[in-house]
Every structure is written in structure tokens, then in C-alpha cells.
Scaffold this motif. Sequence first.
Motif, PDB file in Angstrom:
ATOM      1  N   ARG A   6       0.830  -1.205   0.000  1.00 18.22           N
ATOM      2  CA  ARG A   6       0.000   0.000   0.000  1.00 18.22           C
ATOM      3  C   ARG A   6       0.869   1.262   0.000  1.00 18.22           C
ATOM      4  O   ARG A   6       0.613   2.208  -0.730  1.00 18.22           O
ATOM      5  CB  ARG A   6      -0.914  -0.026   1.235  1.00 18.22           C
ATOM      6  CG  ARG A   6      -1.802   1.175   1.416  1.00 18.22           C
ATOM      7  CD  ARG A   6      -3.024   1.130   0.530  1.00 18.22           C
ATOM      8  NE  ARG A   6      -2.672   1.713  -0.744  1.00 18.22           N
ATOM      9  CZ  ARG A   6      -3.389   1.728  -1.858  1.00 18.22           C
ATOM     10  NH1 ARG A   6      -4.522   1.213  -1.926  1.00 18.22           N
ATOM     11  NH2 ARG A   6      -2.997   2.249  -2.958  1.00 18.22           N
ATOM     12  N   ARG A   7       1.931   1.261   0.811  1.00 21.92           N
ATOM     13  CA  ARG A   7       2.833   2.418   0.845  1.00 21.92           C
ATOM     14  C   ARG A   7       3.581   2.572  -0.470  1.00 21.92           C
ATOM     15  O   ARG A   7       3.788   3.686  -0.952  1.00 21.92           O
ATOM     16  CB  ARG A   7       3.806   2.288   2.000  1.00 21.92           C
ATOM     17  CG  ARG A   7       3.151   2.575   3.352  1.00 21.92           C
ATOM     18  CD  ARG A   7       4.117   2.553   4.508  1.00 21.92           C
ATOM     19  NE  ARG A   7       4.491   1.154   4.756  1.00 21.92           N
ATOM     20  CZ  ARG A   7       5.730   0.740   5.012  1.00 21.92           C
ATOM     21  NH1 ARG A   7       6.720   1.591   5.090  1.00 21.92           N
ATOM     22  NH2 ARG A   7       5.975  -0.529   5.223  1.00 21.92           N
ATOM     23  N   LEU A   8       3.981   1.470  -1.086  1.00 23.92           N
ATOM     24  CA  LEU A   8       4.683   1.527  -2.367  1.00 23.92           C
ATOM     25  C   LEU A   8       3.762   2.045  -3.467  1.00 23.92           C
ATOM     26  O   LEU A   8       4.168   2.862  -4.290  1.00 23.92           O
ATOM     27  CB  LEU A   8       5.253   0.159  -2.728  1.00 23.92           C
ATOM     28  CG  LEU A   8       6.188   0.092  -3.921  1.00 23.92           C
ATOM     29  CD1 LEU A   8       7.308   1.122  -3.842  1.00 23.92           C
ATOM     30  CD2 LEU A   8       6.765  -1.312  -4.048  1.00 23.92           C
ATOM     31  N   LEU A  12       4.250   5.322  -5.747  1.00 25.74           N
ATOM     32  CA  LEU A  12       4.199   5.292  -7.211  1.00 25.74           C
ATOM     33  C   LEU A  12       3.181   6.286  -7.753  1.00 25.74           C
ATOM     34  O   LEU A  12       3.453   6.990  -8.726  1.00 25.74           O
ATOM     35  CB  LEU A  12       3.857   3.878  -7.703  1.00 25.74           C
ATOM     36  CG  LEU A  12       4.960   2.847  -7.590  1.00 25.74           C
ATOM     37  CD1 LEU A  12       4.411   1.455  -7.865  1.00 25.74           C
ATOM     38  CD2 LEU A  12       6.086   3.171  -8.544  1.00 25.74           C
ATOM     39  N   VAL A  13       2.018   6.356  -7.141  1.00 25.44           N
ATOM     40  CA  VAL A  13       0.980   7.289  -7.598  1.00 25.44           C
ATOM     41  C   VAL A  13       1.446   8.733  -7.454  1.00 25.44           C
ATOM     42  O   VAL A  13       1.215   9.557  -8.340  1.00 25.44           O
ATOM     43  CB  VAL A  13      -0.335   7.046  -6.832  1.00 25.44           C
ATOM     44  CG1 VAL A  13      -1.329   8.172  -7.052  1.00 25.44           C
ATOM     45  CG2 VAL A  13      -0.940   5.715  -7.240  1.00 25.44           C
ATOM     46  N   SER A  14       2.126   9.042  -6.361  1.00 25.93           N
ATOM     47  CA  SER A  14       2.591  10.417  -6.179  1.00 25.93           C
ATOM     48  C   SER A  14       3.758  10.750  -7.105  1.00 25.93           C
ATOM     49  O   SER A  14       3.920  11.895  -7.514  1.00 25.93           O
ATOM     50  CB  SER A  14       2.984  10.670  -4.723  1.00 25.93           C
ATOM     51  OG  SER A  14       4.116   9.924  -4.368  1.00 25.93           O
ATOM     52  N   THR A  56       5.708  -9.657 -11.798  1.00 21.77           N
ATOM     53  CA  THR A  56       5.252 -10.641 -10.819  1.00 21.77           C
ATOM     54  C   THR A  56       5.117 -10.071  -9.416  1.00 21.77           C
ATOM     55  O   THR A  56       4.309 -10.551  -8.630  1.00 21.77           O
ATOM     56  CB  THR A  56       6.199 -11.850 -10.779  1.00 21.77           C
ATOM     57  OG1 THR A  56       7.536 -11.388 -10.555  1.00 21.77           O
ATOM     58  CG2 THR A  56       6.135 -12.626 -12.085  1.00 21.77           C
ATOM     59  N   THR A  57       5.907  -9.061  -9.079  1.00 20.33           N
ATOM     60  CA  THR A  57       5.804  -8.438  -7.756  1.00 20.33           C
ATOM     61  C   THR A  57       5.692  -6.928  -7.909  1.00 20.33           C
ATOM     62  O   THR A  57       6.112  -6.360  -8.936  1.00 20.33           O
ATOM     63  CB  THR A  57       7.030  -8.744  -6.875  1.00 20.33           C
ATOM     64  OG1 THR A  57       8.181  -8.107  -7.437  1.00 20.33           O
ATOM     65  CG2 THR A  57       7.277 -10.235  -6.733  1.00 20.33           C
ATOM     66  N   LEU A  58       5.146  -6.289  -6.909  1.00 23.13           N
ATOM     67  CA  LEU A  58       5.027  -4.842  -6.941  1.00 23.13           C
ATOM     68  C   LEU A  58       6.384  -4.176  -6.916  1.00 23.13           C
ATOM     69  O   LEU A  58       6.608  -3.160  -7.576  1.00 23.13           O
ATOM     70  CB  LEU A  58       4.163  -4.362  -5.770  1.00 23.13           C
ATOM     71  CG  LEU A  58       3.837  -2.878  -5.724  1.00 23.13           C
ATOM     72  CD1 LEU A  58       3.156  -2.424  -7.012  1.00 23.13           C
ATOM     73  CD2 LEU A  58       2.962  -2.570  -4.530  1.00 23.13           C
ATOM     74  N   HIS A  59       7.317  -4.765  -6.190  1.00 28.31           N
ATOM     75  CA  HIS A  59       8.678  -4.224  -6.149  1.00 28.31           C
ATOM     76  C   HIS A  59       9.305  -4.227  -7.549  1.00 28.31           C
ATOM     77  O   HIS A  59       9.915  -3.245  -7.955  1.00 28.31           O
ATOM     78  CB  HIS A  59       9.520  -5.038  -5.173  1.00 28.31           C
ATOM     79  CG  HIS A  59      10.901  -4.501  -4.981  1.00 28.31           C
ATOM     80  ND1 HIS A  59      11.151  -3.359  -4.252  1.00 28.31           N
ATOM     81  CD2 HIS A  59      12.096  -4.924  -5.451  1.00 28.31           C
ATOM     82  CE1 HIS A  59      12.452  -3.111  -4.281  1.00 28.31           C
ATOM     83  NE2 HIS A  59      13.042  -4.050  -4.999  1.00 28.31           N
ATOM     84  N   ARG A  60       9.123  -5.303  -8.289  1.00 27.33           N
ATOM     85  CA  ARG A  60       9.660  -5.360  -9.667  1.00 27.33           C
ATOM     86  C   ARG A  60       8.952  -4.371 -10.578  1.00 27.33           C
ATOM     87  O   ARG A  60       9.582  -3.780 -11.452  1.00 27.33           O
ATOM     88  CB  ARG A  60       9.522  -6.767 -10.223  1.00 27.33           C
ATOM     89  CG  ARG A  60      10.499  -7.718  -9.616  1.00 27.33           C
ATOM     90  CD  ARG A  60      10.396  -9.081 -10.229  1.00 27.33           C
ATOM     91  NE  ARG A  60      11.387  -9.960  -9.614  1.00 27.33           N
ATOM     92  CZ  ARG A  60      11.503 -11.232  -9.889  1.00 27.33           C
ATOM     93  NH1 ARG A  60      10.701 -11.807 -10.758  1.00 27.33           N
ATOM     94  NH2 ARG A  60      12.413 -11.941  -9.285  1.00 27.33           N
ATOM     95  N   LEU A  61       7.674  -4.174 -10.377  1.00 31.42           N
ATOM     96  CA  LEU A  61       6.945  -3.192 -11.170  1.00 31.42           C
ATOM     97  C   LEU A  61       7.460  -1.784 -10.887  1.00 31.42           C
ATOM     98  O   LEU A  61       7.673  -0.996 -11.803  1.00 31.42           O
ATOM     99  CB  LEU A  61       5.449  -3.267 -10.871  1.00 31.42           C
ATOM    100  CG  LEU A  61       4.563  -2.327 -11.672  1.00 31.42           C
ATOM    101  CD1 LEU A  61       4.615  -2.677 -13.156  1.00 31.42           C
ATOM    102  CD2 LEU A  61       3.141  -2.386 -11.158  1.00 31.42           C
ATOM    103  N   ALA A  62       7.710  -1.487  -9.625  1.00 30.95           N
ATOM    104  CA  ALA A  62       8.236  -0.170  -9.265  1.00 30.95           C
ATOM    105  C   ALA A  62       9.608   0.057  -9.886  1.00 30.95           C
ATOM    106  O   ALA A  62       9.923   1.173 -10.306  1.00 30.95           O
ATOM    107  CB  ALA A  62       8.305  -0.021  -7.749  1.00 30.95           C
ATOM    108  N   ARG A  63      10.428  -0.964  -9.959  1.00 30.75           N
ATOM    109  CA  ARG A  63      11.761  -0.833 -10.554  1.00 30.75           C
ATOM    110  C   ARG A  63      11.694  -0.676 -12.072  1.00 30.75           C
ATOM    111  O   ARG A  63      12.579  -0.088 -12.676  1.00 30.75           O
ATOM    112  CB  ARG A  63      12.610  -2.035 -10.197  1.00 30.75           C
ATOM    113  CG  ARG A  63      13.013  -2.003  -8.738  1.00 30.75           C
ATOM    114  CD  ARG A  63      13.886  -3.141  -8.312  1.00 30.75           C
ATOM    115  NE  ARG A  63      14.643  -3.755  -9.384  1.00 30.75           N
ATOM    116  CZ  ARG A  63      15.191  -4.954  -9.313  1.00 30.75           C
ATOM    117  NH1 ARG A  63      15.052  -5.660  -8.214  1.00 30.75           N
ATOM    118  NH2 ARG A  63      15.873  -5.440 -10.310  1.00 30.75           N
TER     119      ARG A  63
END
Length: 64
Positions: A6-8, A12-14, A56-63
Motif C-alpha cells: 500500500r505504501r509503495l 508510485l501514484v505520487s 510478478t511483484t510490486l517491487h519489480r513493477l516499481a523498478r
Amino acid sequence: MTDYERRLIDLLVSTHPAWRYEERDLPGLPRWWATRYYPLRPDQRAAGARDVLGRTTLHRLARA
């Protein structure tokens, strides 16, 4: 969704407000998706930009 996720997503949205972030649980497909609200211009597409990303993961999407 975990508190970390949720924090990630909030981060990302901001940071990247032109994207929508979703979690989908479909067999054989990435779990986390980012989709641009507006289509890419032809020059952006020609330069290799993408308007949909799945990881596959939110962390990978953020990267990505």
C-alpha cells in the motif's frame, strides 16, 4: 495487500500520476500491472516506451 505494498503504491501514484496500478490474480500472468491513463504519442512509441507494464511483484513493477 500488505502495508508495504500500500505504501509503495502510494509512492508510485505520487511519483508517476499518469499511471494506474492494479493487482490482478490471473493464472499464468503477472500479478501487478501499471497502465497509462493516456495513450503514447507516436514518437514515444517509436522510442520504445510502453503503455502497459506487468510484473510478478510490486517491487519489480516499481523498478521497471
